[in-house]
Design a protein around this motif. Sequence first.
Motif, PDB file in Angstrom:
ATOM      1  N   ALA A  62       0.843  -1.197   0.000  1.00 55.99           N
ATOM      2  CA  ALA A  62       0.000   0.000   0.000  1.00 55.99           C
ATOM      3  C   ALA A  62       0.876   1.245   0.000  1.00 55.99           C
ATOM      4  CB  ALA A  62      -0.900  -0.004   1.227  1.00 55.99           C
TER       5      ALA A  62
ATOM      6  N   LYS B 105       3.902   1.396  -1.203  1.00 56.18           N
ATOM      7  CA  LYS B 105       4.452   1.484  -2.559  1.00 56.18           C
ATOM      8  C   LYS B 105       3.444   2.144  -3.505  1.00 56.18           C
ATOM      9  CE  LYS B 105       8.560  -0.422  -3.267  1.00 56.18           C
ATOM     10  NZ  LYS B 105       8.965  -1.761  -3.713  1.00 56.18           N
ATOM     11  N   ASN B 106       2.165   1.675  -3.333  1.00 56.34           N
ATOM     12  CA  ASN B 106       1.089   2.171  -4.158  1.00 56.34           C
ATOM     13  C   ASN B 106       0.981   3.692  -4.053  1.00 56.34           C
ATOM     14  OD1 ASN B 106      -1.025   2.147  -5.843  1.00 56.34           O
ATOM     15  ND2 ASN B 106      -2.470   1.146  -4.437  1.00 56.34           N
ATOM     16  N   SER B 107       1.042   4.145  -2.848  1.00 60.06           N
ATOM     17  CA  SER B 107       0.920   5.582  -2.639  1.00 60.06           C
ATOM     18  C   SER B 107       2.095   6.324  -3.271  1.00 60.06           C
ATOM     19  CB  SER B 107       0.830   5.903  -1.145  1.00 60.06           C
ATOM     20  OG  SER B 107       2.088   5.628  -0.555  1.00 60.06           O
TER      21      SER B 107
ATOM     22  N   GLN C  89       2.115   0.379  -9.332  1.00 58.57           N
ATOM     23  CA  GLN C  89       0.870  -0.368  -9.543  1.00 58.57           C
ATOM     24  C   GLN C  89       0.981  -1.719  -8.852  1.00 58.57           C
ATOM     25  OE1 GLN C  89      -2.094   0.437 -11.123  1.00 58.57           O
ATOM     26  NE2 GLN C  89      -1.261   2.511 -11.008  1.00 58.57           N
ATOM     27  N   ILE C  90       0.036  -2.009  -7.941  1.00 56.07           N
ATOM     28  CA  ILE C  90       0.121  -3.243  -7.166  1.00 56.07           C
ATOM     29  C   ILE C  90      -1.124  -4.084  -7.422  1.00 56.07           C
ATOM     30  CG2 ILE C  90       0.281  -4.203  -4.842  1.00 56.07           C
ATOM     31  CD1 ILE C  90       2.712  -2.601  -5.626  1.00 56.07           C
ATOM     32  N   SER C  91      -0.922  -5.367  -7.659  1.00 54.75           N
ATOM     33  CA  SER C  91      -2.073  -6.255  -7.853  1.00 54.75           C
ATOM     34  C   SER C  91      -2.219  -7.174  -6.650  1.00 54.75           C
ATOM     35  CB  SER C  91      -1.861  -7.103  -9.114  1.00 54.75           C
ATOM     36  OG  SER C  91      -0.780  -7.995  -8.877  1.00 54.75           O
TER      37      SER C  91
END
Lengths: 333, 359
Positions: B68, B70-72, B76-78
């Motif tokens: 999360a 990283k996402n911020s 792009q995280i799956s």
Amino acid sequence: MSRLIDVENLTLQFDTDEGRITAVEDVSFSLEAGEVMGLVGESGSGKSVTAKSLMKLNAGNAIYGPDSRITLHLEDGPVDVMSLKTDTEMKVVRGGAISLIFQEPMASFAPAISIGEQMVEQLMIHTDFSKAQARELSIEMLDRVGISDASTRFGQYAFELSGGMRQRAMIAMALSTKPKLLIADEPTTALDVTIQAQVIDLMKDLVSEFGMGIIFITHDLGVIAQTADKVAVMYLGRLVEQGTVRDVIRRPAHPYTRGLLAALPTLEDIDAPLTPIPGDIPSPLERPSGCVYHTRCQEVIGARCANEIPKFSQVDTDHAAACHLHDEQGETA
Amino acid sequence: MPGLPAMMTNFEARKGHSFHGAHEGMVQFLRFAAIRAVLAFFTLCLVSFIVFSLMELVPGDCAERYLAFKNSQGAQISIADIEAERVRLGLDRPFFERWVKWIFNAFQGEFGDSCILRLNINQLLGQKVWLSIGICLGSLLLAYAIAIPVGIIAATSRNPFLNNGLRIISYLGLALPNFLLALMIMLFSTMVFGNSLTGLFSPEFRDAAWDWPRIKDFLSHVWLPVFILGWSATAFAIQTVRALMSDEIGKLYVTAAAARGVSGRRLLMRYPARHALSPIINSLGFDLNRIFNELPIVALILTLTEAGSLLIEALARSNDQQLAGAIIFFLTGSIVAINFITDITLAIVDPRIRRSILG
Ligand SMILES: Nc1ncnc2c1ncn2[C@@H]1O[C@H](COP(=O)(O)OP(=O)(O)OP(=O)(O)O)[C@@H](O)[C@H]1O
Ligand code: SF4
Ligand SMILES: [Mg+2]
């Protein structure tokens, strides 16, 4: 017999939050070497503080009356106890020529110091023994008072000893410096009856052997009858009657002493009802005027009792009471 | 006070044949120490279990949190990424297995990586843990170094000025919260010296190796947190020592010793002071615990990033379970350790306890 101690006009007050209270008032008595004096009275009558006065051991809030004199007669001359100031000067009355056995044998040993260490410490203060000699004598004393396996007990702590054993150890410690005067403050109250008798016998033996004077404090006239030569009766800080044990017990002259004796069970009639002295002990903050006993006395002889402090008058050769029944006006009245 | 040697001589006296007696006493003492150590170990395990469970209860796990984060940052995280990360971190294993692994590693001083910062926790904490513990122990030491003499004097003195003065200082110490004191000192020093006295090191020494100048720089900073934490601890400790001393002084055995001719300093030190020692030792663990509790807020104000403020950061701000767990483990570890040490000291100092273990 030679005179051992003179107490004259001992007055002792305490400063408390509620005011100044009088715990001992105008008390005089004396004791010969080798004599056993019983000091009796109800709880709070001032027995313990009188005893502690002989060692100047009362709490910091104590104030001694200016006329109080205590003279201890030792071989090297008289000691004026009231004038002792420094710790070094006081050693002579604290564990030197006078030893005190306290009311509570458990609480008078330091819990985290072994019995032996406390005994040796006292001997090191009062004698010029080496540590090894002090240790040897201590073990010998423990043995003398009937403690078995004394060298083991020497290394033990108060909590490891039974009540009777502790009181014996206390006696051994008190006697180890060979004091001239032993004060035993209710030495048997914390013990059960059989052990009480043993301890009393032990003390009697040791007295005759060491030839010292003893002040035996108790509220039990029965114990006095077994142990003492003479007796002083105390009420609310005042001595009310003094005399030989025979005289005082057979012919009590003061109404308070009569009251104490009536409250005692008798061997002839164990089942007879006991008659405790009626009335409450007045609070030390409200000391009665005149005769301190007049609020409870059943033989009051009029206004004098409440107004005038009775002086001691002889009722026999070795027997005196402080009661208006026995002074000249009282007798004529 | 009689330490081990005195205890041994007692044993010699008791048993008669010296070597055997001393030997037996030592063995029993070591057995006692070993039992206490095992108990301390279990306490630590239990605490670690609680800590670990709490970490589990916080919603989300390390994998989610990291990704999360990283996402911020724009990556792009799956879901698949999260699952892969879980497996990589071993988070798919059962709870109990993970705890055992965690505790096993913790006792070896290995706490894994921080969830957010992705750095090895040992690297991250570095000397911080030891500095924090050191500051707390320093405060405790300061508190009792002052409280023992002052408490004894307060309990024995009948001087009303001294007593009332001490009382006022104690009340101030108790009433003035640490953080307020810290703020006041900072404000004062900023106004007077233009220096807020924060941090544990001057910037030039922050990452330097330990050498004499760095130690001096450290000492010139560390006195402040030690003083602030020690402030209320001292007030508490004075109250404790005074109360315990007054208690002991009033006891009959002290009068009885005076009646035997013991007097002066010897009477004071050998009787009431010696006997007040056991309850004082007993209170040390409790006091250290309280100092630990106060450390984070003081550290936060003094911006001691080197010390406990990291805990607040780890717990409150970033929800970094791994890091918080490691810190709590260290804190409880040191409290358990001090309790273990006081237990052992008590057994040496207090014959009642000693006898109950030596039989
Ligand atoms: N340090 C003190 N401060 C104030 N009052 C005291 C102090 N010590 C003793 N007293 C008071 O002095 C009085 C006499 O006390 P004392 O202990 O001598 O009585 P006692 O005759 O020995 O009684 P008991 O049989 O209960 O031992 C009591 O009223 C007690 O409260
Ligand atoms: S003086 Fe009066 S009150 Fe006091 S004991 Fe004698 S008779 Fe009783
Ligand atoms: Mg008494």
